[in-house]
Design an enzyme around this catalytic site. Sequence first.
Site, PDB file in Angstrom:
ATOM      1  N   CYS A  93       0.810  -1.223   0.000  1.00  0.00           N
ATOM      2  CA  CYS A  93       0.000   0.000   0.000  1.00  0.00           C
ATOM      3  C   CYS A  93       0.841   1.269   0.000  1.00  0.00           C
ATOM      4  O   CYS A  93       0.319   2.360  -0.212  1.00  0.00           O
ATOM      5  CB  CYS A  93      -0.934   0.006   1.204  1.00  0.00           C
ATOM      6  SG  CYS A  93      -1.935  -1.491   1.351  1.00  0.00           S
ATOM      7  N   HIS A 384      -9.589   2.496  -1.653  1.00  0.00           N
ATOM      8  CA  HIS A 384      -8.161   2.243  -1.467  1.00  0.00           C
ATOM      9  C   HIS A 384      -7.616   1.288  -2.530  1.00  0.00           C
ATOM     10  O   HIS A 384      -7.433   0.102  -2.274  1.00  0.00           O
ATOM     11  CB  HIS A 384      -7.941   1.668  -0.060  1.00  0.00           C
ATOM     12  CG  HIS A 384      -6.548   1.213   0.227  1.00  0.00           C
ATOM     13  ND1 HIS A 384      -5.421   1.855  -0.250  1.00  0.00           N
ATOM     14  CD2 HIS A 384      -6.089   0.152   0.967  1.00  0.00           C
ATOM     15  CE1 HIS A 384      -4.340   1.216   0.174  1.00  0.00           C
ATOM     16  NE2 HIS A 384      -4.716   0.175   0.900  1.00  0.00           N
ATOM     17  N   CYS A 414       0.198   2.687   6.305  1.00  0.00           N
ATOM     18  CA  CYS A 414       0.545   1.323   6.699  1.00  0.00           C
ATOM     19  C   CYS A 414       0.495   0.428   5.464  1.00  0.00           C
ATOM     20  O   CYS A 414      -0.213   0.727   4.504  1.00  0.00           O
ATOM     21  CB  CYS A 414      -0.429   0.798   7.758  1.00  0.00           C
ATOM     22  SG  CYS A 414      -2.160   0.762   7.225  1.00  0.00           S
TER      23      CYS A 414
END
Length: 428
Positions: A93, A384, A414
């Site tokens: 990510c 996301h 994160c």
Amino acid sequence: MSPTTLRRVAIIGGSRIPFCRSNTLYQDESNLSMLTAALNGLADKFGLAGVEIGEVGAGAVISHSKDWNLAREAVLSSKLSPLTSAYTVQMACGTSLQALAQLGGKIATGQIDSAIAAGSDTTSDAPIVFGSRFAKRLIKLANAKSLGERLAAFKGFRLRELKPASPNAGEPRTKMSMGQHCEIMAKQWQIGRAEQDQLAYESHQKAAAAYADGFFDDLLVPFAGVTRDNHLRADSTLEKLATLKPAFDRESGQGTLTAGNSTPLTDGASAVLLASEDWARERGLPVLAYLTYAKTASVDFVAGEGLLMAPTVAVARLLKDANLTLQDFDFYEIHEAFAAQVLCTLRAWESADYCRDRLGLDAPLGAIDPSKLNVVGSSLAVGHPFAATGTRIVATLAKLLAQRGSGRGLISVCTAGGMGIAAILERP
């Protein structure tokens, strides 16, 4: 240029396509088509058609083997000059924020004058992989030089070999999903369901207000007939969120993470243009903000640390590098992989024990002003797409700083694999 002389790294601006829930409006699109659209958005916005950019760094987390050269293929498919070099990067990510940090370092040291960091992800076009037995048969078939060898490749074949392996974003070392890991974190830090739902509700409300104010108008480019994020729920209420069942811990009766306070699987792409001040000035491009610091960190989640707690470490080290306190910021962009992750992070920074024992600090980092957190919404509201989130956040924060006229913003992301990446943007 002297090796000790560093140039300021200017953030010129960003562009992204609307983010969409997976298997909805982008189900026929690919990482390549989405990433190309994000790059073209930058080209149109900043007059980059035919321009040779110093370097493009981009990547995707969920990708096919054909995407091995994704960044370069996207450049060749875009309006940018085909002379633009590109490389593909992957840090879960944190992919596009890591690319931006790497490229920023090259600009600071004079290796290049301009760059684009970007990311794309789709789980609508997830790769379907056969088991190793059948895959090996196909390789033997491809290499066969006679009918006998082709037939031999399928000796002992069983129909069950045709069953593909399901796409899985779980941690290979624990066999647990990110959501399952975050459930453990929520229990460790005593983060309740009501707190998580409240944060998710506020994220949707902030993003809806930002849309209504036109904040996103120049950050998004239409793609495949889509003009805005399709996950955003302006009509979300705490009452509706409270009706959702736990998504990851369904058996214990203590699960708190739901589809409402967790990010959905999302398709999308984003990109950010960064440069030296001279390069921007020569082209008449205003500077929104400057990238001043970046830091990565990891935790040993296999040994029991929270999978998504690495940003607490990265931020602590970043603050030391910058000689700043946690309260020295006008905006905080903390990626909402899950509402619980944000709340665990905030609680850890306030914990004297955690800051002493894990971060090696004499005192807790302390609390932040909640009114400065994710002020135009974040991943819980807009979605996301893994590799695209970092540059979405950078473009958002740079615009917020430009609108304010001056200030400082902290980014915290994160990632899978127990990693985290943090960065600071400033506008003097």
